[in-house]
Structure formats: structure tokens, C-alpha cells
Design an enzyme around this catalytic site. Structure first.
Site, PDB file in Angstrom:
ATOM      1  CG  HIS A 207       2.767  -6.894  -5.481  1.00  0.00           C
ATOM      2  ND1 HIS A 207       3.825  -7.333  -6.230  1.00  0.00           N
ATOM      3  CD2 HIS A 207       2.888  -5.549  -5.399  1.00  0.00           C
ATOM      4  CE1 HIS A 207       4.562  -6.303  -6.580  1.00  0.00           C
ATOM      5  NE2 HIS A 207       4.015  -5.208  -6.099  1.00  0.00           N
TER       6      HIS A 207
HETATM    7  C1  UD1 Z   1       3.418  -1.149  -2.535  1.00  0.00           C
HETATM    8  C2  UD1 Z   1       3.484  -0.176  -3.707  1.00  0.00           C
HETATM    9  C3  UD1 Z   1       3.747  -0.947  -4.982  1.00  0.00           C
HETATM   10  C4  UD1 Z   1       4.976  -1.818  -4.847  1.00  0.00           C
HETATM   11  C5  UD1 Z   1       4.802  -2.719  -3.649  1.00  0.00           C
HETATM   12  C6  UD1 Z   1       5.997  -3.614  -3.434  1.00  0.00           C
HETATM   13  C7  UD1 Z   1       2.059   1.818  -3.447  1.00  0.00           C
HETATM   14  C8  UD1 Z   1       0.851   2.500  -3.950  1.00  0.00           C
HETATM   15  N1  UD1 Z   1       2.240   0.559  -3.879  1.00  0.00           N
HETATM   16  O1  UD1 Z   1       2.286  -1.976  -2.746  1.00  0.00           O
HETATM   17  O2  UD1 Z   1       3.936  -0.063  -6.061  1.00  0.00           O
HETATM   18  O3  UD1 Z   1       5.136  -2.589  -6.028  1.00  0.00           O
HETATM   19  O4  UD1 Z   1       4.593  -1.914  -2.486  1.00  0.00           O
HETATM   20  O5  UD1 Z   1       5.672  -4.661  -2.541  1.00  0.00           O
HETATM   21  O6  UD1 Z   1       2.819   2.385  -2.717  1.00  0.00           O
HETATM   22  N2  UD1 Z   1       0.907  -5.652   4.018  1.00  0.00           N
HETATM   23  C9  UD1 Z   1       1.235  -6.553   5.011  1.00  0.00           C
HETATM   24  N3  UD1 Z   1       2.497  -6.519   5.510  1.00  0.00           N
HETATM   25  C10 UD1 Z   1       3.425  -5.635   5.081  1.00  0.00           C
HETATM   26  C11 UD1 Z   1       3.067  -4.729   4.080  1.00  0.00           C
HETATM   27  C12 UD1 Z   1       1.826  -4.743   3.549  1.00  0.00           C
HETATM   28  O7  UD1 Z   1       0.433  -7.354   5.431  1.00  0.00           O
HETATM   29  O8  UD1 Z   1       4.555  -5.674   5.567  1.00  0.00           O
HETATM   30  C13 UD1 Z   1      -0.452  -5.671   3.459  1.00  0.00           C
HETATM   31  C14 UD1 Z   1      -1.412  -4.888   4.289  1.00  0.00           C
HETATM   32  O9  UD1 Z   1      -2.644  -5.516   4.204  1.00  0.00           O
HETATM   33  C15 UD1 Z   1      -1.461  -3.561   3.585  1.00  0.00           C
HETATM   34  C16 UD1 Z   1      -1.354  -3.993   2.147  1.00  0.00           C
HETATM   35  O10 UD1 Z   1      -0.436  -5.097   2.196  1.00  0.00           O
HETATM   36  O11 UD1 Z   1      -2.623  -2.860   3.812  1.00  0.00           O
HETATM   37  C17 UD1 Z   1      -0.898  -2.985   1.183  1.00  0.00           C
HETATM   38  O12 UD1 Z   1       0.422  -2.564   1.441  1.00  0.00           O
HETATM   39  P1  UD1 Z   1       0.923  -1.224   0.718  1.00  0.00           P
HETATM   40  O13 UD1 Z   1       2.285  -0.949   1.162  1.00  0.00           O
HETATM   41  O14 UD1 Z   1      -0.070  -0.168   0.827  1.00  0.00           O
HETATM   42  O15 UD1 Z   1       0.948  -1.595  -0.793  1.00  0.00           O
HETATM   43  P2  UD1 Z   1       1.602  -2.782  -1.568  1.00  0.00           P
HETATM   44  O16 UD1 Z   1       0.498  -3.558  -2.123  1.00  0.00           O
HETATM   45  O17 UD1 Z   1       2.648  -3.522  -0.833  1.00  0.00           O
END
Ligand code: UD1
Length: 361
Positions: A207
Site C-alpha cells: 500500500h
Molecule cells: C496512510 C499513510 C501511510 C500508512 C497507511 C496505513 C500518509 C501519507 N500515509 O496511507 O503511511 O502506512 O495510511 O494504511 O499518511 N482509502 C479508501 N478508504 C479508506 C482510506 C483510504 O478507499 O478508508 C483510499 C482512498 O482512495 C484514499 C487513498 O486510499 O484516497 C489514500 O488514503 P490515505 O489515507 O491518504 O493514505 P494511505 O495510502 O492509506
């Protein structure tokens, strides 16, 4: 009687819920914990299911910022946290790890002159292209109290001129993990649900943006996985699943030996890892959980958890040398003693004690 001290805990992403689960109850024994969820993770499987299984109280506030570019997401959190801190006047703000929620919490607090404690301070992987590394560095440079997992993190801080209020406390996510291994084994049906046998598979998670934002990297990983001679169970993060579709890489996962699922609840993930042969990941948390379970781990990036590399229990893979990568996944075995840096499962108590003796005394 004087009012209880108020401690704001800022969380937003899946691993952070695990990290504060025991600490929030411990803080509430003497003070008042204010749990603030930024809403960075919002799907049931990524958020609520962790609150339920880990027995975390409902957040006092949820900013519901949701998805966005890094700048927009962090800015929305910053704005929301600033007004909450003004309203709630916490005596201390605790931020955890290296996500955008960590950075936003620390930035909002310092602008309001509220003391900041950072859990997992001093972690570095020396790759400034990664959002998490930037979040770590900036957070540490505005933090007042540093809870470092191990000596290496303290040294990293020293190298950047930070030489005050540092405390080595072990690994906070290990606390909840070790407390729940037996329970997960009893309560989870994940092996039966997925139709897999214990010791017959490896676990794959992907991820981190280094591997998902780059089609070439994601393809390199999936191509290698397609070639493996062993069953692979792959619980996909929602963003990873989206990228696989967008890049047109889904057919690599059609092979019979690959079992895919959505993100798994905490207990299911613990049982899945506990019964696996080994683990292939880019997650920071899962590298440590692999170590706690004494499962060999292959990490598809440069790790900030360098202690996990001791004895070969974790090893960094070059995903672009396919033959070597496949060989590593299939044949790598640890050759020495594993590190015991994770601690005894009492990191949350050490942090709580330090908060009352050193910070809010
Ligand atoms: C974030 C953290 C990462 C951590 C990870 C744990 C940052 C920069 N990154 O990454 O260090 O290891 O969390 O999981 O803060 N999304 C969903 N549903 C959700 C959450 C996210 O669909 O409940 C999708 C969405 O498309 C969203 C994307 O994931 O835009 C990115 O989510 P985001 O929280 O920005 O970053 P992670 O990749 O989860």
C-alpha cells in the site's frame, strides 16, 4: 480539586488506531484523553472495525477529512485541528507515527504553543521522496517530547541536532498485538473463510505510495507474485485495488495460487499472519508484527525499522531484479537471532508513566 489534565490524541489512519488503543484507557485513569479522528481512513474495514475489535472508545471528534492530495488532505486536517485545539485547550497533544494526520496534529499544536509528544519519534528511512519520511522529519523538528522505539531512533534524532526529552520505550503497536494473538486465534475464522490451510501460504500486502503510485513498481511486484510456486494471500488496501484496476494489472492476479480479499479486520489479519509461512510487505507495522510472530519478512522498500533486519528476520528486496526477487521470496531464511527491540507489550504504560512524571507533573 484541580481539573484533570487534558491530552489530545490525534489519529487518522489504520495503524494509529492500533497504536493508541491501550494508551487511551491508561491516560484516562489520571487525566482526560480527547480522541480526535481526522477521518483520513473512513471505510468501515479501515476504521470502525478496528475501534470495535480493539475496544477503543468512540472519538470525541471526527474531522471526516477523507481522501485528497497530500497537500489538500493535510491542510483540511490542519484547519480542523486548529479550531478543535482552540476549543478544547488540551495540555498536551500526542501524535503517532508518520502519516499526514501526524504532521497536521503537530503543526496545529505548535502554532498554538501546545506541547507535543511524538510516539515513534526518530524513525528514518532516509528517502525524502516518501511522504512518510517528510512527515517524520518535520514532526520531530517541532516536537517537545520524543518517545523512541529503540536506540537507533534516538541516534537519528541526535544526528539532526535533537538531544533533549528523548525516551526509549519500545514499540507501541506491539502492545495490542501480543495482547490479542491468542484471542485472534480463537475468534477469527479467516482461514476457513478464505479456504486456506495453516502453513500453506505467504501473506502479501502492498500500500505504500512508492509501490502503488508507480505502475512499473506495482507491475514488477505482481509479475513476481504471479511466478511464485506457493499460495499467496493478498488482502488489498482500497487504494492498491484501485491502482491495480487503473493500471490494467488485474490479470496478474488471476493465477490459481493467488487468493485476494479486501482489507481485513485486525483479528483476521493477526490469525492470517500467525499461520503463514512468511510475509511479503511494504507496511511498517506488518514488518514488526512478522518479527513478533517470528515469521520471515521480505520488505519491498527501504525500511525505517532497521532493527527488524537483525538476523535476517526481515530483508529488503529489489523488486526490479525479478529472478532474485522471486528467489528471495521462495527461499530466504533468517540466519541469526531476531532483535528483541519490540519490548514486553508495556510500551503504553511506560509512555503513560513518563507523561505524568516528566511532562504533566
Ligand atoms: C496512510 C499513510 C501511510 C500508512 C497507511 C496505513 C500518509 C501519507 N500515509 O496511507 O503511511 O502506512 O495510511 O494504511 O499518511 N482509502 C479508501 N478508504 C479508506 C482510506 C483510504 O478507499 O478508508 C483510499 C482512498 O482512495 C484514499 C487513498 O486510499 O484516497 C489514500 O488514503 P490515505 O489515507 O491518504 O493514505 P494511505 O495510502 O492509506
Amino acid at each position: 480539586m484541580s481539573e484533570k489534565k487534558r491530552i489530545a490524541l490525534v489519529v487518522g489512519a489504520r495503524p494509529q488506531f492500533i497504536k493508541i488503543a491501550l494508551l487511551v484507557h491508561e491516560l484516562n485513569k489520571k487525566g482526560q484523553a480527547l480522541l480526535i479522528h481526522t477521518g483520513q481512513h473512513y471505510d468501515y474495514e479501515m476504521s470502525d472495525s478496528f475501534f470495535e475489535q480493539a475496544g477503543i472508545p468512540a472519538p470525541n471528534h471526527n474531522l471526516a477529512v477523507g481522501s485528497g492530495t497530500h497537500g489538500a488532505q493535510t491542510a483540511d486536517m490542519l484547519k480542523g485541528l486548529e479550531s478543535l485545539f482552540i476549543q478544547e485547550q488540551p495540555d498536551l497533544v500526542i501524535v503517532v507515527g508518520d502519516t499526514n494526520s501526524t504532521l497536521a496534529g503537530a503543526l496545529a499544536a505548535i502554532k498554538l504553543h501546545i506541547p507535543i509528544a511524538h510516539i515513534e519519534a526518530g524513525m528514518r528511512n532516509f528517502d525524502r521522496k516518501k511522504p512518510e519520511e517528510i512527515n517524520r522529519i518535520i514532526t520531530d523538528h517541532i516536537t517537545d517530547y520524543f518517545f523512541a522505539p529503540a536506540q537507533n531512533a534516538v541516534q537519528n534524532l541526535k544526528n539532526e541536532g535533537i538531544d533533549r526529552n528523548t525516551f526509549i520505550v519500545g514499540d507501541i503497536s506491539n502492545d495490542l498485538f501480543v495482547a490479542n494473538i491468542e484471542k485472534a486465534e480463537r475468534e477469527s475464522n479467516i482461514l476457513e473463510t478464505l479456504g486456506i490451510e495453516a502453513q500453506d501460504y505467504i501473506v502479501l500486502t502492498i500500500h505504500k505510495s512508492i509501490n502503488t503510485d508507480s505502475r512499473a513498481n506495482l507491475e514488477a511486484i505482481l509479475k513476481a507474485v504471479e511466478q511464485l510456486d506457493i499460495k499467496v494471500v493478498f488482502p488489498a488496501h482500497p487504494r492498491t485495488a484501485k491502482c491495480i484496476q487503473e493500471y490494467g494489472l488485474a490479470s496478474y492476479l488471476d493465477a490459481d495460487h493467488i487468493v485476494m480479499s479486501g482489507p481485513l479486520p485486525y483479528f483476521d489479519m493477526i490469525r492470517l499472519m500467525k499461520n503463514s509461512q512468511k510475509i511479503l510487505t511494504d507496511s511498517g507495522g506488518i514488518q514488526k508484527e512478522a518479527l513478533a510472530l517470528r515469521k520471515p519478512c521480505i520488505t519491498m522498500r527501504k525500511t525505517e525499522w532497521v532493527e527488524t533486519l537483525e538476523g535476517g528476520w526481515n530483508i529488503e528486496a529489489n523488486i526490479h531484479d525479478r529472478a532474485a526477487f522471486v528467489d528471495l521470496i521462495e527461499h530466504h531464511h533468517p540466519s541469526g537471532e531476531p532483535s528483541n527491540f519490540l519490548g514486553q507489550g508495556d510500551t503504553y504504560q511506560k509512555i503513560n508513566d513518563l507523561i505524568w512524571s516528566e511532562i504533566l507533573s
